[in-house]
Design an enzyme around this catalytic site. Structure first.
Site, short mmCIF file in Angstrom:
data_model
loop_
_atom_site.label_atom_id
_atom_site.label_comp_id
_atom_site.label_asym_id
_atom_site.label_seq_id
_atom_site.Cartn_x
_atom_site.Cartn_y
_atom_site.Cartn_z
N CYS A 205 7.80 0.53 -21.13
CA CYS A 205 8.50 -0.76 -21.26
C CYS A 205 8.77 -1.22 -22.69
O CYS A 205 9.91 -1.54 -23.03
CB CYS A 205 7.73 -1.83 -20.51
SG CYS A 205 7.75 -1.57 -18.74
N LYS B 20 -2.16 4.36 -21.57
CA LYS B 20 -3.28 3.41 -21.58
C LYS B 20 -4.20 3.78 -20.43
O LYS B 20 -3.83 4.60 -19.58
CB LYS B 20 -2.78 1.97 -21.48
CG LYS B 20 -2.14 1.62 -20.16
CD LYS B 20 -1.88 0.14 -20.16
CE LYS B 20 -1.32 -0.31 -18.84
NZ LYS B 20 -1.09 -1.72 -18.77
N LEU C 241 -4.42 -8.20 -29.61
CA LEU C 241 -4.63 -8.17 -31.06
C LEU C 241 -5.51 -6.99 -31.45
O LEU C 241 -6.16 -7.03 -32.49
CB LEU C 241 -5.29 -9.48 -31.53
CG LEU C 241 -4.37 -10.67 -31.74
CD1 LEU C 241 -5.15 -11.87 -32.26
CD2 LEU C 241 -3.23 -10.35 -32.70
N GLY D 28 2.50 2.19 -26.36
CA GLY D 28 3.39 3.17 -25.73
C GLY D 28 3.76 2.64 -24.36
O GLY D 28 3.69 1.44 -24.12
N1 LIG Z 1 6.04 0.17 -15.00
C1 LIG Z 1 5.78 -1.03 -15.47
O1 LIG Z 1 4.67 -1.31 -15.95
C2 LIG Z 1 6.83 -2.10 -15.41
C3 LIG Z 1 6.45 -3.44 -15.59
C4 LIG Z 1 7.42 -4.43 -15.51
C5 LIG Z 1 8.75 -4.08 -15.31
N2 LIG Z 1 9.10 -2.77 -15.17
C6 LIG Z 1 10.51 -2.45 -14.92
O2 LIG Z 1 10.66 -2.18 -13.54
C7 LIG Z 1 11.63 -1.15 -13.33
C8 LIG Z 1 11.00 -0.01 -12.54
O3 LIG Z 1 9.95 0.53 -13.32
P1 LIG Z 1 8.92 1.60 -12.73
O4 LIG Z 1 7.91 1.83 -13.78
O5 LIG Z 1 8.50 1.18 -11.38
O6 LIG Z 1 9.89 2.87 -12.62
P2 LIG Z 1 9.60 4.26 -11.88
O7 LIG Z 1 10.38 5.25 -12.62
O8 LIG Z 1 8.15 4.43 -11.65
O9 LIG Z 1 10.27 4.04 -10.44
C9 LIG Z 1 11.64 3.91 -10.23
C10 LIG Z 1 11.96 4.54 -8.89
O10 LIG Z 1 13.32 4.25 -8.56
C11 LIG Z 1 13.81 5.36 -7.83
N3 LIG Z 1 15.28 5.29 -7.78
C12 LIG Z 1 16.17 5.52 -8.75
N4 LIG Z 1 17.43 5.31 -8.29
C13 LIG Z 1 17.32 4.92 -7.00
C14 LIG Z 1 18.26 4.53 -6.00
N5 LIG Z 1 19.57 4.47 -6.25
N6 LIG Z 1 17.79 4.20 -4.78
C15 LIG Z 1 16.46 4.24 -4.52
N7 LIG Z 1 15.53 4.58 -5.43
C16 LIG Z 1 15.96 4.91 -6.67
C17 LIG Z 1 13.25 6.55 -8.58
O11 LIG Z 1 13.27 7.72 -7.80
C18 LIG Z 1 11.82 6.06 -8.90
O12 LIG Z 1 10.89 6.46 -7.89
C19 LIG Z 1 12.11 -0.76 -14.72
O13 LIG Z 1 13.28 -1.47 -15.01
C20 LIG Z 1 10.98 -1.20 -15.63
O14 LIG Z 1 11.43 -1.50 -16.93
C21 LIG Z 1 8.16 -1.78 -15.20
#
Ligand SMILES: NC(=O)c1ccc[n+]([C@@H]2O[C@H](COP(=O)([O-])OP(=O)(O)OC[C@H]3O[C@@H](n4cnc5c(N)ncnc54)[C@H](O)[C@@H]3O)[C@@H](O)[C@H]2O)c1
Length: 470
Positions: A287, A347, A277, A284
């Site tokens: 997600c 953040k 809140l 930003g």
């Molecule tokens: N970052 C967060 O705070 C957060 C929180 C909850 C959920 N998520 C979700 O989790 C997922 C991942 O987010 P993130 O922030 O870790 O992403 P990120 O971009 O940090 O990491 C994704 C990784 O996947 C790799 N990649 C892509 N294609 C690939 C393949 N075919 N084989 C192997 N590796 C591959 C990329 O090189 C990259 O290193 C997203 O869907 C996101 O929405 C993220």
């Protein structure tokens, strides 16, 4: 258990490290060779507090390694997590190409030696588990035409709720674990995988003690579709909550109320809760925006207009411009002025700049003819590398950034900014204008330090002096 995590980003690395910490044997696989090489050398390609310590502990406990060649590990694994990115396409839809490639490759790596569970941890549009199932089957068919060997697998959805900056505590001590699956065998495998976490039967790391109140983590078992929807519903709700705080803060400014007082007043209502809140310059990160857009896309596919979600996006977009308006009110002309941005990451405690308000603010200021200086304790190298077109002057300290500036904008509430010598800062500026985009400073303290202080939704009037008690 033997686990492979595909995608060694913020989610995949933390998930893999936590599972190895619990005693599972984990391989993290990524297509980004530089990232994998970094982890192999013990250098962290991403910034997350305590990640180096956790990885060292994980290596000693269950064991963890990083590779670009995931097939051998996946073939030996009981559970294969997909944690690849699902960034938004220009039309707002989630880009599922990484997920699709991963699912197909998992299928191709399978054999009949064991039953495997393919777990989707990436945030994916509702219904994507069906897509993963189909793609894994296609991968199997392509690699083993006819699948005469009787390869068997189950698909599950295990949405991730970690927050960057506190990702490890969020993963070791989560509020809940959500598992979506359609068959018992799949669910039981994941229940067993998470048992130490659910029952909190592991020694807490010294650097992240277990919260005293945590005895057991609630496990929510659902259908695949519900699990996928839970992730979107959670994120869109949180974004909406921040948007609501911002909307009320904007109204507070008009009527002379103080948003921090109002939020404290409503947050104590247990139906509302105090978290998320805080009024400011908008949310930003990788997600919220992407997930709202993706859910809007799903709504549109079903002919439904999700008005609250649309409004959430619009409120946040407008909120980022409020800083510019406040600067214009204070300085009138922005052309040729120097504005210092304190903080760039979306953040604190992360180097993640995805959809960071700082980027939009810097871009707009530069368009308006201002000079932009910036300081961030962690995210400057990433910002420089990812945004070469932004002509920001990166500085070595907050003091360096505000020196000779016409205004300073607190964009990211890094803890170290609480230690700043405000009078010294105010003295070294051209004009001591401070726009506090996170309501981080005490207005009175900032004013006493010599700043012309403006927060978000904070009442400019001095509080009445307390009535002396007789
Ligand atoms: N970052 C967060 O705070 C957060 C929180 C909850 C959920 N998520 C979700 O989790 C997922 C991942 O987010 P993130 O922030 O870790 O992403 P990120 O971009 O940090 O990491 C994704 C990784 O996947 C790799 N990649 C892509 N294609 C690939 C393949 N075919 N084989 C192997 N590796 C591959 C990329 O090189 C990259 O290193 C997203 O869907 C996101 O929405 C993220």
């Amino acid at each position: 258990m033997r686990v492979t995590v595909i995608g060694a980003g913020y989610v995949g690395t933390v998930t893999g490290a936590c599972l190895a910490y619990l005693g599972h044997r984990v391989t993290c696989a990524d297509v980004d060779a530089a990232k994998v090489a970094g982890f192999q050398r013990g250098q962290m390609p991403i910034y997350e507090p305590h990640l180096p310590e956790l990885l060292a502990d994980a290596a000693r406990r269950g064991g963890i390694d990083f590779t670009t060649d995931f097939a051998p590990a996946a073939a030996q694994s009981d559970v294969v997590f997909i944690a690849v990115g699902t960034p938004p396409l220009p039309n707002g839809e989630a880009n599922l190409s990484y997920l699709e490639a991963a699912a197909r490759n998992i299928g191709a790596s399978m054999d009949a030696v064991r039953f495997r569970v393919v777990v989707n941890k990436s945030t994916v549009p509702v219904g994507s588990a069906n897509l993963v199932d189909t793609l894994v089957r296609e991968g199997i068919r392509e690699a083993h035409p006819g699948n005469k060997q009787g390869i068997s697998f189950g698909v599950a959805s295990n949405p991730e709720f970690l927050r960057e900056g506190s990702a490890i505590a969020d993963s070791l001590y989560p509020d809940r674990i959500v598992l979506g699956a359609e068959e018992d065998r799949t669910m039981e495998t994941l229940r067993a995988l998470y048992q130490p976490l659910i029952e909190q039967k592991f020694d807490a790391p010294a650097y992240l003690p277990r919260p005293a109140s945590l005895a057991r983590v609630p496990l929510v078992t659902t259908t695949l579709t519900s699990a996928e929807m839970i992730k979107y519903a959670a994120n869109t709700f949180l974004a909406m909550k921040i948007g609501f705080a911002n909307e009320i803060a904007n109204l507070c400014e008009k009527v002379g109320a103080d948003a921090t007082e109002v939020m404290a007043g409503i947050g104590l209502d247990s139906r509302i809760g105090r978290q998320f809140l805080n009024a400011g310059l908008g949310w930003g990160g990788s997600c919220f925006g992407k997930d709202i857009q993706s859910l809007l896309q799903t709504a549109a596919e079903y002919g439904y207009q999700a008005r609250l979600l649309e409004a959430s996006l619009a409120v946040n977009r407008a909120q980022r411009q409020i800083v510019i308006q406040k600067l214009q009110e204070k300085l009138l002309i922005l052309k040729g002025r120097t504005i210092a941005l304190l903080g760039l990451a979306f953040k604190p405690d992360t180097d993640d700049l995805r959809d960071a308000p700082s980027l939009q603010i810097a871009e707009r200021l530069l368009q308006l003819g201002a000079r932009v200086k910036a300081y961030d304790p962690i995210a400057m190298p990433a910002c420089r590398a990812q945004n070469p077109e932004l002509k920001i002057q990166y500085c070595d300290s907050a003091l360096d950034a505000v020196a000779q500036a016409d205004a300073a904008v607190l964009v990211t509430e890094w803890a170290e900014f609480a230690q700043l010598d405000l009078p010294q800062m105010a003295r070294c500026m051209q004009q001591p204008v401070l726009i506090d985009g996170r309501n981080f400073f005490e207005p009175e303290a900032a004013r006493r330090a010599g700043f012309d202080y403006t927060g978000i939704g904070r009442c400019a009037r001095a509080r009445p002096a307390p009535v002396p008690q007789t």
